[in-house]
Each structure stands twice: as structure tokens, then as C-alpha cells.
Enzyme design. Structure first.
Site, PDB file in Angstrom:
ATOM      1  CB  CYS A 294      -1.574   4.615   5.850  1.00 47.94           C
ATOM      2  SG  CYS A 294      -1.325   5.292   7.802  1.00 47.94           S
ATOM      3  NE  ARG A 323      -2.201  12.661  12.693  1.00 47.27           N
ATOM      4  CZ  ARG A 323      -0.992  12.701  12.116  1.00 47.27           C
ATOM      5  NH1 ARG A 323      -0.106  13.219  12.430  1.00 47.27           N
ATOM      6  NH2 ARG A 323      -0.935  11.908  10.979  1.00 47.27           N
ATOM      7  CD  GLN A 341      -0.590  13.593   7.487  1.00 44.09           C
ATOM      8  OE1 GLN A 341      -1.451  12.614   7.179  1.00 44.09           O
ATOM      9  NE2 GLN A 341       0.388  13.726   8.083  1.00 44.09           N
ATOM     10  CG  ASP A 343      -0.926  10.920   3.900  1.00 40.53           C
ATOM     11  OD1 ASP A 343       0.624  10.993   3.983  1.00 40.53           O
ATOM     12  OD2 ASP A 343      -1.453  10.561   4.688  1.00 40.53           O
ATOM     13  CG  HIS A 345       0.305   5.662   1.829  1.00 37.43           C
ATOM     14  ND1 HIS A 345      -0.749   6.496   2.043  1.00 37.43           N
ATOM     15  CD2 HIS A 345       0.938   5.640   3.126  1.00 37.43           C
ATOM     16  CE1 HIS A 345      -0.862   6.879   3.511  1.00 37.43           C
ATOM     17  NE2 HIS A 345       0.113   6.351   4.026  1.00 37.43           N
ATOM     18  CE  LYS A 426      11.449   9.331  11.664  1.00 37.28           C
ATOM     19  NZ  LYS A 426      10.176  10.140  12.187  1.00 37.28           N
ATOM     20  CG  HIS A 472       3.584   5.538   5.647  1.00 37.48           C
ATOM     21  ND1 HIS A 472       2.506   5.347   5.899  1.00 37.48           N
ATOM     22  CD2 HIS A 472       4.129   4.279   5.883  1.00 37.48           C
ATOM     23  CE1 HIS A 472       2.015   4.129   6.634  1.00 37.48           C
ATOM     24  NE2 HIS A 472       3.215   3.559   6.329  1.00 37.48           N
TER      25      HIS A 472
END
Length: 597
Positions: A294, A323, A341, A343, A345, A426, A472
Site C-alpha cells: 500500500c 513477512r 498478493q 493487491d 488499492h 472491512k 484496500h
């Protein structure tokens, strides 16, 4: 209409049954090792319960049968569960010979950790629950009496090692897993499900089907994709990219490392440092491997002045993140240290937000359905007043938008009151696989904090600066985890459009090899993935090997087939379709691929 369920598992009767069963099991273990057993924690979990023990010897499967018998006797005693609130001093006196409980009492008194080791924000009441001759440090809830546990719906399932507090520098304890249900029929179904799950274990299938591996020389939690597994992953990603392009997303790419100051601004170094890897020193500045994408997408947004006419913006990236996970918790593809990911945004104006939520939820469901998932359960996490950024009024509109989108999409959902992270409400979208197991995949997360931390703005129609909403979205989540779920959902027998090898041409004898190569060329020209088994094995052995590799089509070529420009077609299910013209086989396979069958 979708079903809206506001009851959490933690508030259910089944949770109480399993929590109470964990205490009954702990009593049985304490009686098996009087004055020697040291007890740690024993919570209910998604499909049962466990308890951790420090014992003078290793437990055996025979011990589980003995413990089960004693548990049933305790249950028949129909002992009441009695709650008592005590001081920290009383608790220490009660558990004076239980070092793990004493450590937990310290955490409770200081308000840092509960009796299961979870973080706290304030000191809670210290409580115990007693039944028969057993007392445990516990906040509950429990059943009223042990007799409310169905002894025919109870089973101890396995023994495993577990580090105290999940820390590999602390003692290794013995963890006993068990399960408890309301009826014997539910237990029977669960045990069948567990046996089926073993057959579908993605780690076993990954090796058998040559999809991926994990090398100790590379490191735990780091996946090596083999050609066949790499092909399946490529097909998954290619399809998703095509759909993202059609769905109005823009593709971006970002580096694998970022300066420490970036992660300080984002808050990751303050809130997430323990999950990040040690910094790299580059020319006197610290850089970190990225745990999330992000902040980079935010920098792309900030790279130029944005007008209200530019919004919404939808940035998508298949970004690899890193991670830290302890070696004791990494697990195949499902829990790894480096993963990619899918991902995205989204940056939008407040008036665009409801439509964007509808759009992203519908898009996520359509992608998941394309991969064979039809059964969904959503979880809507709402504001926790004790730890929430922004005002209640700021939370209301996005929370309503998420709720309304779920209702319009006719997705069953549960409201988890007060369970949102501090930076916004979320939706967590879970799928149920072929065995009915839930898997967390999609997250749609509002964020009030990062736009403020990074000073995101757009110029409104009034010529003034305004702050955009940021959403997100991880759809499949981690590609590694999704691949693990996909392997287990299909038991490795991928549908034709995802199969790494869609057809295996099997020549009966060496003289048929040239014809088999010709068949292979015709299928390849049609865009199909095909191989020829040119080994000198018997035909039946080749067919069996192709079935074990879960290849959808086996095309057998002999004298008769070569004469007629045909192949004898067998499916991995064992079905024999007989001889078909090669052109018909090509058309059938192309149709399967087009239908994503």
C-alpha cells in the site's frame, strides 16, 4: 434474501461445549500425571479444542484412548461449572506449582495478556472455573454442567508439539487436540471430512504432482514453483489480469524494498515491526523488505495532482511481500514467509464510494466463482469505539456501504461488532471448499489513516483540496495460499482450463510414436497443453501414470487409430469414450477450456 447472522462463534453453545470439554480433558491429564503435569492453555478453536501440557513423558495414541474413557466418566458425573472472581494474590496461591499459569497471572494483573496469551488493553477481572476436582484460570464461558457434553460426540484426535507462547526459545509442550459436537452424526461427518482432507493435503499432492517444493537450502516458508505448478499459477494470474483489465483497473509495479522513513510514515514500523525482516543498510540509510504494497501505491497516487475528474483510480499489482513467521508455524503454501498478493488499492470520492463497494464485491465474487467456488460466507467487522481512528460519523457511511453491498449481492454474512481494525470497517469473504471447509480469501478494507498520514488530496469541483477515500482489496489474497486452497478443493484434479497438462498422448508401441507426435502438434496448434509419453513402458502402465498425475485426457494411439486419424480417448475418471477423430478431440478440449470446465 441473504442471511444476516450477528452471533459470533465465541457466543455460541458449541463454543461452550468445546471449552468445557477442554477443561474435562485437562482434568483427565492431571489425574494421569498427578503432581507432575504442568498445564498451560486450552482454548476452543474453529473445529474443536486443544490443551497444552508439560508432562514427564511423551504421550502415545494409547494414552488418548485412556483419557477419552476418563473424560466420559467425568461427563457422566454431571458436575457443575462454578465461576469465581479472585485477586492476583489468591490466583498465585491457587496455582503456586503451575509455572505457566503464574506467568499468565502476571499478564492478567498487568493488563498486557489474557489467560490465553492474547494482548489486552486493560487489566481484566481474574476468574477461575471449577468442576469436580479441577480448577482452571479462565474467563469462560462454559456450560452449566459437564453432563451437557455429549460423550458420543467427543473425540481426542491427535498429539503435537507446541512451543510455549509460540516462541521457539521457550519450552516445547505437548498439545492434545480434540473435537466435540452436539450429535454423534456431526462427529462422524467431521471425522470423515478430516480423512478426506488428508487425501487432499496440498503438501502431499504438491510433491506427487510435481507442482512445488520447499528447500532447506533456500529456507522454510519460501516456495519454489516447478514447471507444472508454475503453469497453474500463471493460468490463474493470466485470467485474473484479463478480468482486471476489463474491470477498469490499472496495473502498477513497485520495488521489493523501501526506506525506513516510508514505513515510519505508514505506521508499519510502529505497529508491525515484529513481522518485518531486519533492515538493510544501503549508503547509510535503512531499507526494509516490504510487508505490504500500500505505501508504494500511495506514492503513485501522490506523484501528480489529482482532480475529482480523475477518480476513481484502481491500482492493481501482483506484488511479492515478505513477512516474518516463526519456523514452527510455517505450513506448506498456507503460511509462508514470502508471498505474492493480488493487491489493489482504490481511491475515490465520498460520493463514489457506495458504487465502488458494489463494484469491487461483485468483481471479487465473479472471480471466485470462475475458480469453482460457489458457497460464500462474509464477515462484516464494525467499529470498536475503544480503538478506532476517525469519528463515528466517518465510519457510518462506509460501514453502511459494506453492509448494503452484501445485501444487494445476496451473500450470507455475519456482523462482527467491534472487531474492525483501528483504521476502518472491512469485509472478509470466505469460501467453502469441496469438503465444506471455510477459507479466508478476499478482504475489502476501508482505511481512514493512510490518506491522512500521507496527506492524500484531490482537487474538488469547488477548486478546494479534499481527502479521498482509500480501499484496500486483496481478492485471492496470497497466491501461494490460494494455490494451496485450489489444490485441496480439486484434490489436484484441476479443471481442464487450469490443468498444467490437458492431454497425454500414449503410443501403444514405438512404431506409433511418429503418429503420436503428429497428434501432439495438432493439439498444440490449437493452444492446448499436451505431452507424449514416449517411455518404453506398457500401455496400461502409461495410462495408470497419467491418471495418477490427474491429467484430464489420455489419448491412445495404435495402428487402428493411426489409420483412421483418430485416438482412443480415456478420461482421468476412468471413463472410456472410445475412438474419436483427432479433430473432434481438439474441438472438445477447446470447448472445455472456453467453458472453464
Amino acid at each position: 434474501m441473504p442471511q444476516v447472522d450477528s452471533q459470533r462463534y465465541e457466543d455460541s453453545q458449541l463454543f461452550r461445549v468445546r471449552h468445557s470439554a477442554a477443561h474435562v480433558m485437562a482434568q483427565a491429564v492431571m489425574e494421569m500425571f498427578p503432581q507432575e503435569a504442568k498445564i498451560a492453555i486450552g482454548p476452543p478453536i474453529a473445529d474443536g479444542f486443544y490443551y497444552d501440557f508439560d508432562l514427564p513423558r511423551a504421550l502415545t495414541p494409547e494414552d488418548l484412548a485412556t483419557l477419552e474413557a476418563r473424560m466420559r466418566a467425568i461427563i457422566r458425573g454431571n458436575h457443575p461449572f462454578t465461576r469465581r472472581e479472585i485477586s492476583a494474590a489468591e490466583a498465585r496461591a491457587l496455582f503456586v506449582d503451575q509455572p505457566y499459569k503464574l506467568e499468565l497471572i502476571d499478564g492478567l494483573e498487568q493488563g498486557t495478556q489474557d489467560e490465553h496469551g492474547n494482548p489486552l488493553t486493560a487489566p481484566p477481572a481474574i476468574t477461575t472455573y471449577t468442576h469436580d476436582k479441577f480448577t482452571d484460570l479462565c474467563r469462560g464461558p462454559h456450560l452449566e454442567r459437564t453432563g451437557q457434553i455429549n460423550p458420543q460426540a467427543l473425540k481426542l484426535t491427535s498429539i503435537a508439539g507446541a512451543y510455549w507462547r509460540g516462541d521457539d526459545k521457550r519450552p516445547m509442550l505437548q498439545r492434545i487436540y480434540g473435537t466435540a459436537w452436539t450429535t454423534a452424526e456431526e462427529l462422524k461427518h467431521y471425522l470423515w471430512q478430516q480423512e478426506e482432507a488428508k487425501k487432499r493435503d496440498h503438501r502431499t499432492l504438491g510433491k506427487e504432482l510435481d507442482l512445488f517444493s520447499i528447500s532447506e537450502e533456500v529456507g522454510p516458508g519460501l516456495i519454489l514453483w516447478h514447471p507444472r505448478g508454475g503453469m497453474v499459477r500463471k493460468l490463474v494470474e493470466d485470467y485474473c489480469r484479463e478480468e482486471h483489465a476489463r474491470g477498469g483497473y490499472d496495473f502498477v509495479f513497485s520495488p521489493h524494498i523501501g526506506k525506513a522513513s516510508l514505513w515510519e510514515t505508514s505506521g508499519h514500523l510502529g505497529w508491525y515491526r515484529e513481522n518485518m525482516y531486519s533492515p538493510l543498510d544501503i549508503e547509510g540509510q535503512q531499507y526494509y523488505l516490504k510487508p505490504m504494497n500500500c505505501p508504494f501505491h500511495i506514492q503513485i497516487y501522490k506523484s501528480r495532482t489529482r482532480s475529482y475528474r480523475d477518480l476513481p483510480l484502481r491500482f492493481a499489482e501482483w506484488g511479492t511481500v515478505y513477512r516474518y513467521e516463526r519456523s514452527g508455524v510455517v505450513h506448506g503454501l498456507l503460511r509462508v514467509r514470502g508471498f505474492t498478493q493480488d493487491d489493489a488499492h482504490l481511491f475515490c470520492r465520498p460520493d463514489q464510494m457506495p458504487q465502488e463497494i458494489d463494484r469491487v464485491l461483485a468483481f471479487s465474487l465473479s472471480i471466485l466463482r470462475a475458480f469453482g467456488f460457489r458457497d460464500f460466507q462474509a464477515y462484516l467487522s464494525t467499529r470498536n469505539p475503544a480503538k478506532a481512528a476517525g469519528t463515528p460519523e466517518q465510519w457510518q457511511a462506509p460501514t453502511d456501504a459494506l453492509r448494503d453491498a452484501l445485501l444487494r449481492a445476496k451473500v450470507d454474512f455475519q456482523v462482527d461488532e467491534g472487531e474492525a481494525t483501528f483504521y476502518g470497517p472491512k469485509i472478509d469473504l470466505k469460501v467453502r471448499d469441496a469438503l465444506g471447509r471455510e477459507w479466508q480469501l478476499t478482504t475489502i478494507q476501508f482505511d481512514f489513516t493512510l490518506p491522512e498520514r500521507f496527506g492524500l488530496m484531490y482537487i474538488g469541483e469547488d477548486g478546494q483540496e479534499h481527502r479521498p477515500y482509500m480501499i484496500h482489496r486483496a481478492l485471492l489474497g496470497s497466491m501461494e495460499r490460494f494455490m494451496g486452497v485450489l489444490i485441496e478443493h480439486f484434490a489436484g484434479a484441476f479443471p481442464v482450463w487450469l490443468a498444467p497438462v490437458q492431454a497425454m498422448v500414449i503410443p501403444i508401441a514405438d512404431r506409433h510414436l511418429d503418429y503420436a507426435r503428429g497428434v501432439e502438434r495438432r493439439l498444440r496448434e490449437a493452444g492446448l497443453r499436451v505431452e507424449v509419453d514416449a517411455r518404453g513402458e506398457r500401455m496400461n502402465a502409461k495410462i495408470r501414470d497419467a491418471q495418477l498425475q490427474k491429467i484430464p485426457y489420455m489419448l491412445i494411439a495404435g495402428d487402428r487409430e493411426a489409420h483412421n486419424e483418430a485416438v482412443a480417448v480415456r478420461l482421468r475418471s476412468g471413463e472410456d469414450l472410445g475412438a474419436l477423430p483427432v479433430a473432434d478431440v481438439v474441438a472438445r478440449l477447446v470447448k472445455d477450456v472456453a467453458a472453464r470446465a
